[in-house]
Design a protein around this motif. Structure first.
Motif, mmCIF file in Angstrom:
data_model
loop_
_atom_site.group_PDB
_atom_site.id
_atom_site.type_symbol
_atom_site.label_atom_id
_atom_site.label_comp_id
_atom_site.label_asym_id
_atom_site.label_seq_id
_atom_site.Cartn_x
_atom_site.Cartn_y
_atom_site.Cartn_z
ATOM 1 N N PRO A 1 0.782 -1.245 0.000
ATOM 2 C CA PRO A 1 0.000 0.000 0.000
ATOM 3 C C PRO A 1 0.815 1.297 0.000
ATOM 4 C CG PRO A 1 -1.136 -1.616 1.315
ATOM 5 C CD PRO A 1 0.184 -2.233 0.930
ATOM 6 N N ALA A 2 1.889 1.396 0.769
ATOM 7 C CA ALA A 2 2.673 2.638 0.774
ATOM 8 C C ALA A 2 3.283 2.907 -0.601
ATOM 9 C CB ALA A 2 3.757 2.593 1.841
ATOM 10 N N GLY A 3 3.800 1.880 -1.248
ATOM 11 C CA GLY A 3 4.352 2.029 -2.598
ATOM 12 C C GLY A 3 3.284 2.329 -3.625
ATOM 13 N N MET A 4 2.126 1.690 -3.467
ATOM 14 C CA MET A 4 0.995 1.965 -4.349
ATOM 15 C C MET A 4 0.610 3.431 -4.266
ATOM 16 S SD MET A 4 -1.427 -1.266 -3.241
ATOM 17 C CE MET A 4 -2.934 -0.460 -3.773
ATOM 18 N N ALA A 5 0.484 3.912 -3.026
ATOM 19 C CA ALA A 5 0.063 5.302 -2.794
ATOM 20 C C ALA A 5 1.068 6.268 -3.399
ATOM 21 C CB ALA A 5 -0.104 5.552 -1.300
ATOM 22 N N LEU A 6 2.333 6.008 -3.188
ATOM 23 C CA LEU A 6 3.369 6.892 -3.705
ATOM 24 C C LEU A 6 3.372 6.902 -5.232
ATOM 25 C CD1 LEU A 6 5.567 8.804 -2.806
ATOM 26 C CD2 LEU A 6 7.163 6.873 -2.801
ATOM 27 N N GLN A 7 3.292 5.730 -5.837
ATOM 28 C CA GLN A 7 3.266 5.659 -7.304
ATOM 29 C C GLN A 7 2.045 6.375 -7.863
ATOM 30 O OE1 GLN A 7 4.202 1.907 -9.251
ATOM 31 N NE2 GLN A 7 2.574 2.267 -10.731
ATOM 32 N N ALA A 8 0.880 6.124 -7.301
ATOM 33 C CA ALA A 8 -0.351 6.735 -7.814
ATOM 34 C C ALA A 8 -0.350 8.246 -7.608
ATOM 35 C CB ALA A 8 -1.566 6.109 -7.147
ATOM 36 N N ALA A 9 0.155 8.702 -6.469
ATOM 37 C CA ALA A 9 0.133 10.131 -6.160
ATOM 38 C C ALA A 9 1.141 10.925 -6.986
ATOM 39 C CB ALA A 9 0.399 10.339 -4.671
ATOM 40 N N ARG A 10 2.217 10.290 -7.366
ATOM 41 C CA ARG A 10 3.283 11.009 -8.086
ATOM 42 C C ARG A 10 3.031 11.143 -9.579
ATOM 43 N NH1 ARG A 10 8.833 8.909 -5.289
ATOM 44 N NH2 ARG A 10 8.780 10.391 -3.568
ATOM 45 N N HIS A 11 2.153 10.318 -10.119
ATOM 46 C CA HIS A 11 1.950 10.310 -11.569
ATOM 47 C C HIS A 11 0.527 10.724 -11.910
ATOM 48 C CE1 HIS A 11 5.817 8.400 -12.024
ATOM 49 N NE2 HIS A 11 5.476 7.540 -11.084
ATOM 50 N N PRO A 12 0.363 11.896 -12.528
ATOM 51 C CA PRO A 12 -0.986 12.331 -12.924
ATOM 52 C C PRO A 12 -1.609 11.304 -13.874
ATOM 53 C CG PRO A 12 0.660 14.030 -13.401
ATOM 54 C CD PRO A 12 1.398 12.809 -12.961
ATOM 55 N N HIS A 13 -2.893 11.120 -13.745
ATOM 56 C CA HIS A 13 -3.541 10.113 -14.588
ATOM 57 C C HIS A 13 -3.931 10.693 -15.947
ATOM 58 C CE1 HIS A 13 -7.829 11.175 -14.715
ATOM 59 N NE2 HIS A 13 -7.652 11.681 -13.509
ATOM 60 N N GLN A 14 -4.003 9.804 -16.898
ATOM 61 C CA GLN A 14 -4.465 10.126 -18.243
ATOM 62 C C GLN A 14 -5.585 9.159 -18.607
ATOM 63 O OE1 GLN A 14 -3.211 12.770 -19.914
ATOM 64 N NE2 GLN A 14 -1.864 13.156 -18.191
ATOM 65 N N ILE A 15 -6.449 8.871 -17.662
ATOM 66 C CA ILE A 15 -7.516 7.894 -17.855
ATOM 67 C C ILE A 15 -8.804 8.636 -18.190
ATOM 68 C CG2 ILE A 15 -8.813 6.007 -16.805
ATOM 69 C CD1 ILE A 15 -6.408 5.732 -14.811
ATOM 70 N N GLY A 16 -9.284 8.453 -19.394
ATOM 71 C CA GLY A 16 -10.506 9.125 -19.820
ATOM 72 C C GLY A 16 -11.755 8.495 -19.226
ATOM 73 N N TYR A 17 -12.831 9.255 -19.228
ATOM 74 C CA TYR A 17 -14.115 8.719 -18.772
ATOM 75 C C TYR A 17 -14.536 7.587 -19.695
ATOM 76 C CZ TYR A 17 -14.336 12.871 -15.873
ATOM 77 O OH TYR A 17 -14.055 13.843 -14.948
ATOM 78 N N GLY A 18 -14.951 6.469 -19.119
ATOM 79 C CA GLY A 18 -15.359 5.304 -19.897
ATOM 80 C C GLY A 18 -14.203 4.481 -20.437
ATOM 81 N N ALA A 19 -12.971 4.874 -20.123
ATOM 82 C CA ALA A 19 -11.788 4.153 -20.612
ATOM 83 C C ALA A 19 -11.592 2.855 -19.843
ATOM 84 C CB ALA A 19 -10.547 5.027 -20.475
ATOM 85 N N THR A 20 -10.886 1.922 -20.465
ATOM 86 C CA THR A 20 -10.592 0.645 -19.827
ATOM 87 C C THR A 20 -9.082 0.465 -19.689
ATOM 88 O OG1 THR A 20 -10.572 -0.529 -21.942
ATOM 89 C CG2 THR A 20 -12.659 -0.479 -20.749
ATOM 90 N N LEU A 21 -8.713 -0.335 -18.716
ATOM 91 C CA LEU A 21 -7.332 -0.716 -18.463
ATOM 92 C C LEU A 21 -7.371 -2.194 -18.096
ATOM 93 C CD1 LEU A 21 -4.322 0.036 -17.943
ATOM 94 C CD2 LEU A 21 -5.009 0.597 -15.601
ATOM 95 N N ILE A 22 -6.561 -3.000 -18.769
ATOM 96 C CA ILE A 22 -6.573 -4.448 -18.523
ATOM 97 C C ILE A 22 -5.328 -4.825 -17.740
ATOM 98 C CG2 ILE A 22 -6.531 -6.748 -19.578
ATOM 99 C CD1 ILE A 22 -8.083 -5.499 -21.948
ATOM 100 N N LEU A 23 -5.553 -5.530 -16.626
ATOM 101 C CA LEU A 23 -4.470 -6.077 -15.809
ATOM 102 C C LEU A 23 -4.492 -7.581 -16.006
ATOM 103 C CD1 LEU A 23 -5.097 -4.106 -12.484
ATOM 104 C CD2 LEU A 23 -3.662 -3.458 -14.443
ATOM 105 N N GLN A 24 -3.405 -8.127 -16.533
ATOM 106 C CA GLN A 24 -3.318 -9.550 -16.834
ATOM 107 C C GLN A 24 -2.272 -10.185 -15.938
ATOM 108 O OE1 GLN A 24 -5.120 -11.194 -19.549
ATOM 109 N NE2 GLN A 24 -4.428 -12.989 -18.436
ATOM 110 N N SER A 25 -2.646 -11.217 -15.206
ATOM 111 C CA SER A 25 -1.705 -11.977 -14.365
ATOM 112 C C SER A 25 -1.251 -13.200 -15.110
ATOM 113 C CB SER A 25 -2.364 -12.405 -13.063
ATOM 114 O OG SER A 25 -2.721 -11.282 -12.309
#
Length: 188
Positions: free
Chosen positions: A159-183
């Motif tokens: 969580p601390a790394g997640m928070a730091l990564q998310a907070a430091r990088h402005p998003h470019q995610i449009g409304y209705g946009a999709t992002l696929i996470l594949q394991s």
């Protein structure tokens, strides 16, 4: 496991207004356009998870039948951040000193006395861990902040790394946009 993250349609709110946990509606036109695009692009039959905020639940409730999916599962852990008393205020009306204090501690600061990015990352990590235990593909209708944190969690960050990564990088995610996470699965 494949997670398809979907950002909600554009909410009915003026430009330049701080909103996170505020429960905002979407226009019928925005909803219809988003439904048309997503119903043609997303796989059928997958479980649909949704933030409980109406800008997500409206989309989830109408999308699930189109995809021949079960009724959406609402999960408060994927709601947007709570900006406290900053909610529904123009960003320009929030004191510069408060914005600067948040910028100085992106992870731990509680904007508007609300939720810190670290707190949000903790609930997102718990949601992600539950999905991993289920080991099934899913569609997740949520918010740009949740999408950024889920993406960071998917890379293995705590969580601390997640928070730091998310907070430091402005998003470019449009409304209705999709992002696929594949394991990767065993044997691949």
């Amino acid at each position: 496991m494949r997670l398809i993250l979907v950002r909600h349609p554009q909410p009915l709110v003026a430009t330049g207004v701080c909103y996170g946990r505020s429960d905002l509606a979407v226009s019928e036109d925005q909803l219809a356009r988003t439904l048309t695009a997503l119903s043609a692009a997303l796989p059928h039959g997958l479980p649909v998870y949704s933030s409980p905020l109406q800008r997500c639940t409206r989309l989830a409730a109408e999308l699930a039948p189109l995809l021949q999916s079960p009724a959406p599962l609402l999960d408060a852990r994927i709601a947007e951040i709570d900006f406290g008393d900053w909610e529904m205020r123009a960003w320009d009306d929030i004191p510069r000193a408060d914005i600067d204090a948040w910028a100085a501690d992106l992870v731990n600061y509680h904007p508007g006395g609300g939720e810190s990015v670290l707190q949000m990352a903790g609930r997102i990590a718990a949601f992600y861990a539950d999905l991993q235990r289920q080991q099934r593909d899913a569609i997740i209708i949520c918010h740009a902040g949740a999408m950024r944190l889920l993406s960071a969690c998917h890379t293995g960050l705590a969580p601390a790394g997640m928070a730091l990564q998310a907070a430091r990088h402005p998003h470019q995610i449009g409304y209705g946009a999709t992002l696929i996470l594949q394991s990767q699965t065993a044997g691949q």
